[in-house]
Design an enzyme around this catalytic site. Sequence first.
Site, short mmCIF file in Angstrom:
data_model
loop_
_atom_site.label_atom_id
_atom_site.label_comp_id
_atom_site.label_asym_id
_atom_site.label_seq_id
_atom_site.Cartn_x
_atom_site.Cartn_y
_atom_site.Cartn_z
N ASP A 67 8.63 0.48 -0.89
CA ASP A 67 8.87 0.30 0.54
C ASP A 67 10.32 -0.10 0.77
O ASP A 67 11.04 -0.43 -0.17
CB ASP A 67 7.90 -0.72 1.16
CG ASP A 67 7.72 -1.96 0.30
OD1 ASP A 67 8.53 -2.19 -0.62
OD2 ASP A 67 6.76 -2.71 0.55
N ASN A 136 -1.45 -11.84 4.00
CA ASN A 136 -2.47 -11.20 4.86
C ASN A 136 -3.15 -10.02 4.17
O ASN A 136 -3.85 -9.24 4.81
CB ASN A 136 -1.84 -10.76 6.19
CG ASN A 136 -0.73 -9.72 6.00
OD1 ASN A 136 -0.55 -9.20 4.91
ND2 ASN A 136 -0.01 -9.42 7.07
N HIS A 138 -1.59 -7.47 2.63
CA HIS A 138 -0.87 -6.18 2.60
C HIS A 138 -0.45 -5.84 1.17
O HIS A 138 -0.20 -6.73 0.36
CB HIS A 138 0.32 -6.15 3.58
CG HIS A 138 1.52 -6.95 3.21
ND1 HIS A 138 2.30 -7.61 4.14
CD2 HIS A 138 2.13 -7.20 2.01
CE1 HIS A 138 3.31 -8.21 3.53
NE2 HIS A 138 3.22 -8.00 2.24
N GLU A 143 0.16 -3.17 6.46
CA GLU A 143 -0.38 -4.38 7.05
C GLU A 143 -1.87 -4.17 7.40
O GLU A 143 -2.35 -3.04 7.44
CB GLU A 143 0.42 -4.73 8.32
CG GLU A 143 1.92 -4.96 8.08
CD GLU A 143 2.26 -6.34 7.50
OE1 GLU A 143 1.44 -6.90 6.73
OE2 GLU A 143 3.36 -6.84 7.80
C1 F6R Z 1 7.51 -5.58 -1.56
C2 F6R Z 1 6.15 -5.37 -1.06
C3 F6R Z 1 5.30 -6.48 -0.56
C4 F6R Z 1 5.37 -7.72 -1.44
C5 F6R Z 1 4.51 -8.83 -0.85
C6 F6R Z 1 4.61 -10.11 -1.65
O1 F6R Z 1 8.06 -4.39 -2.07
O2 F6R Z 1 5.73 -4.26 -1.05
O3 F6R Z 1 3.97 -6.03 -0.47
O4 F6R Z 1 4.93 -7.42 -2.73
O5 F6R Z 1 4.93 -9.09 0.47
O6 F6R Z 1 5.92 -10.59 -1.59
P1 F6R Z 1 6.37 -11.86 -2.44
O7 F6R Z 1 6.30 -11.48 -3.85
O8 F6R Z 1 7.81 -12.11 -1.98
O9 F6R Z 1 5.44 -12.95 -2.06
#
Ligand code: F6R
Length: 248
Positions: A67, A136, A138, A143
């Site tokens: 992403d 949440n 995702h 989301e």
């Molecule tokens: C990032 C992504 C997100 C993160 C998730 C957890 O490329 O796709 O899904 O993996 O938001 O983020 P952290 O590791 O910062 O808690």
Amino acid sequence: MQLVVLEDSDAVVSVAAEHIAMFVRMNPSPRLGLATGKTQEGVYQALVEEHLSQRLSFAESRFFMLDEYLGVDPLSSESFQGQLRRTFLDKVNVPHDSLETLDGNAQDIAAESARFESAVVEFGGIDLQLLGIGTNGHIGFNEPGSSFDSRTRAVDLFPETLERNFPEMTSLKTVPRRAISQGLATIAEAGSILLLATGKAKAQAIAAMVSGPLSEKCPASILQLHKSLKVILDEDAASLLNPHLATS
Ligand code: F6R
């Protein structure tokens, strides 16, 4: 699903890095999907260290972004591409073009999404997709409410995601509020998936992913259907799971 629960986040990082290193060694031309975020930072550092000690070559690897924020300079410190290059790819033996990017600055995000999907297919698919999880539920930036059939596309980020990813921002008006993300169906097509989570803040999302109903309210629950999923958690992230679920 293989569920591994370890004492702390350092153990999660080192076991995850070992898993990826082994995968790269065993595959002549591995195609790796790369997540960004705090959970992955130590993993990339450990892979760089393994590379520098001459024990791991990425020369034949190909990488795919998961992403990217929309409207952010791809090489700025806010962009996921910039983070991946700075913390990992620029420090190991890979050519600059070995990363299949998601260009959040593209004029036409639908066309960029279609280009990325075709590139994944042309290269033969992603062998191992690395994932984190949002509080949440995702995965990527899919989301809650994202369709299980979704493909790579533009998405709106939820306020809780912005607050977590930009904690230093006093006004959320100045942060990117949209992103381009592999879809849930795109992610689910990876040959194997390695999902990492650490900390109590992730416990509820992990419980919903592992033991909750298959529901678009928890996008990560789609992974219950995946045939080759390894989840590595620290004790805090696993704290709302039935302890008997851990497989090793
Ligand atoms: C990032 C992504 C997100 C993160 C998730 C957890 O490329 O796709 O899904 O993996 O938001 O983020 P952290 O590791 O910062 O808690």
